[in-house]
Design a protein around this motif. Structure first.
Motif, short mmCIF file in Angstrom:
data_model
loop_
_atom_site.label_atom_id
_atom_site.label_comp_id
_atom_site.label_asym_id
_atom_site.label_seq_id
_atom_site.Cartn_x
_atom_site.Cartn_y
_atom_site.Cartn_z
N ILE A 21 -10.16 42.59 -29.85
CA ILE A 21 -10.55 43.98 -30.05
C ILE A 21 -12.05 44.11 -29.83
O ILE A 21 -12.84 43.36 -30.42
CB ILE A 21 -10.19 44.47 -31.47
CG1 ILE A 21 -8.67 44.47 -31.67
CG2 ILE A 21 -10.75 45.87 -31.72
CD1 ILE A 21 -8.22 44.83 -33.08
N ALA A 51 -6.91 50.59 -34.52
CA ALA A 51 -6.94 49.13 -34.58
C ALA A 51 -5.58 48.56 -35.01
O ALA A 51 -5.16 47.51 -34.52
CB ALA A 51 -8.03 48.67 -35.55
N SER A 109 -11.86 49.97 -29.05
CA SER A 109 -11.92 51.08 -29.99
C SER A 109 -13.33 51.65 -29.98
O SER A 109 -14.29 50.98 -30.37
CB SER A 109 -11.56 50.60 -31.40
OG SER A 109 -11.72 51.64 -32.34
N ALA A 121 -11.48 48.01 -37.34
CA ALA A 121 -10.89 46.82 -36.72
C ALA A 121 -10.83 45.66 -37.70
O ALA A 121 -9.85 44.91 -37.75
CB ALA A 121 -11.67 46.44 -35.48
N ALA A 153 -14.94 46.57 -30.59
CA ALA A 153 -15.21 47.70 -31.48
C ALA A 153 -16.60 48.25 -31.19
O ALA A 153 -17.60 47.56 -31.39
CB ALA A 153 -15.10 47.27 -32.94
#
Length: 325
Positions: free
Chosen positions: A87, A76, A32, A98, A89
Motif C-alpha cells: 500500500i 485500505a 491511497s 492504511a 499511502a
C-alpha cells in the motif's frame, strides 16, 4: 549414457536460467491518496517513476479519499481484502488508515509520503524505528517553519499572521503548534481559523481580513485543495500569502521554503522497490526527511498582493511564475 547426462544437464540449465530470469512478476500496489492536489499528485508521480525505473511490472489501484478522513480506512481495508502486495499511502490520514487496516495483515507493507509528523501521528515510534510493516518519507524539512517565521519577522515585522487549517488533520495541528512556538519571542502574533471541509476555506479567509497582515498556509490538505479561495482573498485585499510548498507557490502564493514533492515520492518508490523485491523489510528502512529546501518567491504573486519588493530577495531566492492552470 553420456548423451542422457548431457540432456539432463541441458534441461537443468534451462530451468536454472529460467528461474534466474523470471523477474516478470507483476505486483499490485494499492495507492491511497487523501485528496487530489498538485503536491500529492507530484508525489504519486515520483513514486511511480521510481518503480518504473527499477523495471518492476506493477498494476496500480489508485483511490482518493476526497479529503474525507472517514474514507481512508475503508479504502485500505479494500486493498487488504484484495491482497495487494503493498500500500502506498499519500498524506497523513491515508497513512493512518492504511496502518489501521493492516493491523491484522502485517504481511502487507505500507510505504507513505506527504506525511508531516510520522511520530506525532503515531505511524512510527521514532524516525529510526519504523513500524513492523510501515515506513516512508515525510514532507517537512526540520527547518522549514523556523525559516519561514524568520522571513516573515524580518520582512513583515510586527505582523499578525493568519493561519487556516483543518484541526482534524494531525499533520496540520503539528505544524500550527510549531508555528506558534517559532513566533514566540518575535515581533509577530498569530490568529487562527479552522475548517472542516474545503468548502469552508473561502469564508475562513474572508473572516481574517482586517485581522491578519500576512496569510500563512501550511501543508494542510483540506486548505491546499481549495487554495484558489485564499489566493483570491489575498490578491483582492493585498495580503501577502506565505505557503508551505512549491505547488501552492505556483498557483499564486508569494513565498515558501519549499521541497520537491516529486523527489520525496520518488524516494518512497525506491523504498517500495526494496521491499517488494525482498531486498529489505520496512523495519530495515528508517523514515526519511526531504533532502533539501530552498527559498522560492513568485514575483507575479508579489505584484498581485502589492508587496513592496526587497532587493535582498534577488540574492537569496529562486523565482517561479504563476502557472496558467
Amino acid at each position: 549414457m553420456k548423451r542422457k547426462w548431457l540432456i539432463f544437464l541441458v534441461v537443468g540449465l534451462i530451468f536454472v536460467l529460467a528461474a534466474c530470469g523470471s523477474n516478470d512478476e507483476t505486483y499490485t500496489i494499492g495507492a491511497s491518496q487523501f485528496v487530489e492536489h498538485p503536491s500529492l499528485d507530484a508525489a504519486y508521480g515520483g513514486f511511480q517513476e521510481a518503480i518504473a525505473d527499477a523495471g518492476l511490472e506493477v498494476e496500480y489501484d489508485l483511490q482518493s479519499a476526497q479529503a474525507d478522513q472517514n474514507n481512508t480506512i475503508p479504502i485500505a481495508q479494500n486493498f487488504v481484502a484484495d491482497g495487494v502486495d503493498l500500500i502506498f499511502a499519500n498524506a497523513t490520514p491515508s497513512a493512518q488508515g492504511a496502518l489501521q487496516a493492516t493491523e491484522d495483515a502485517k504481511d502487507i507493507p505500507v510505504i507513505f509520503t506527504s506525511v508531516t509528523d510520522a511520530v506525532g501521528s503515531e505511524l512510527v515510534e521514532a524516525m529510526d524505528q519504523p513500524g513492523e510493516n510501515i515506513t516512508g518519507v515525510v514532507d517537512l524539512h526540520p527547518d522549514a517553519i523556523k525559516n519561514t517565521i524568520t522571513f516573515i519577522d524580518q520582512y513583515f515585522e510586527g505582523s499578525t499572521v493568519g493561519v487556516i487549517y483543518n484541526s482534524g488533520e494531525q499533520n496540520s495541528v503539528a505544524q500550527i503548534d510549531a508555528v506558534k512556538a517559532e513566533i514566540e519571542g518575535t515581533s509577530l502574533s498569530i490568529v487562527e481559523r479552522t475548517v472542516a471541509t474545503s468548502a469552508d476555506v473561502q469564508q475562513a479567509a474572508n473572516t481574517l481580513v482586517g485581522e491578519a497582515d500576512v496569510f500563512y498556509i501550511v501543508t494542510d490538505n483540506t486548505v491546499v485543495s481549495a487554495l484558489e479561495s485564499v489566493i483570491s482573498v489575498a490578491n483582492e485585499q493585498d495580503i501577502p500569502l506565505v505557503v508551505g510548498e512549491g505547488e501552492s507557490l505556483a498557483k499564486g502564493g508569494f513565498v515558501t521554503y519549499g521541497i520537491d514533492y516529486h523527489t520525496i515520492g520518488y524516494r518512497a518508490g525506491e523504498m517500495a522497490v526494496e521491499v517488494l523485491t525482498g531486498e529489505k523489510t520496512t523495519a530495515d528502512i528508517p523514515v526519511e526527511i526531504p533532502p533539501s529546501m530552498q527559498l522560492f518567491i513568485n514575483k507575479t504573486a508579489a505584484e498581485e498582493q502589492a508587496i513592496e519588493w526587497n532587493d535582498e530577495w534577488d540574492d537569496i531566492a529562486q523565482f517561479v511564475e504563476t502557472s496558467e492552470e
